[in-house]
Design a protein around this motif. Structure first.
Motif: not given
Length: 207
Positions: A102-103, A129-130, A179-181, A184-186
């Motif tokens: 998950t970079p 995340t949402p 936030p996922a904008t 998605d950071p994950f």
């Protein structure tokens, strides 16, 4: 709360990628694992890698390599437990786990996990995340874990428990929302298609 230690979870078998070490795959001239190290190392007091098999393949990272202490690849909780045991031996109270595939996870992951645990007065905190319905997707490989619970976790794993949230929810779990904008950071790399997506994301971030 003292600064936690960190453990990168790379103990899985990467079956959807055809086996091998996902963390050693390259995007934008850097391995996934190197990107993960760059993001988590500044946030923790010390860092180790949870991986099984020959540790020499990770020698270039200069990190302690912790194998699962529970046989038969029982999943990410075995890596969390290895990290807990190691962090406890360093005198730490907590360990933060992140996934090796998950970079793009947040560079403020650790302070926000710590804040969530403190604000909600819960021993464990998980990133989230949402969801479209207003709730949150939890990301259980990105968590804050008190090393005092390692004996309970070991007993649970030896008893056959595998699902992370069944164990975390039995002890009380805070949620650290992210936030996922714009993405998605994950986002994690599970398939060859995901790897191509990650490469495009990395190139976009550099543009």
């Amino acid at each position: 709360m003292r600064e936690p230690y960190g453990v990168i979870l790379a103990g899985g078998r990467a079956t959807r990628m055809g086996g091998g070490d996902k963390g050693l795959l390259q995007i934008a001239g850097q391995s996934l694992l190197a990107r993960v190290v760059d993001r988590i190392a500044p946030q923790v007091a010390g860092l180790a890698l949870n991986a099984n098999g020959d540790a020499a393949r990770f020698a270039g990272f200069g990190l302690p390599v912790l194998p699962d202490g529970i046989a038969e690849y029982p999943g990410p909780l075995a890596g969390v437990l290895a990290g807990m045991d190691w962090a406890a031996a360093q005198g730490a109270d907590h360990v933060v786990s992140v996934a090796a595939d998950t970079p793009f996870f947040p560079e403020d992951l650790v302070p926000r996990l710590l804040l969530a645990a403190e604000t909600e007065a819960k021993p464990i905190a998980l990133a989230a995340t949402p969801r479209p319905d207003g709730g949150h997707w939890r990301h259980p490989t990105f968590g804050l874990w008190p090393v005092a619970l390692r004996h309970d976790l070991r007993a649970a794993l030896e008893g056959g428990l595998r699902k992370v949230v069944l164990w975390t929810d039995s002890h009380g779990t805070a949620t650290a929302p992210f936030p996922a904008t714009p993405f998605d950071p994950f986002f994690n790399v599970n398939t060859p298609e995901d790897l191509e997506t990650a490469r495009r994301m990395a190139e976009g971030a550099r543009a």
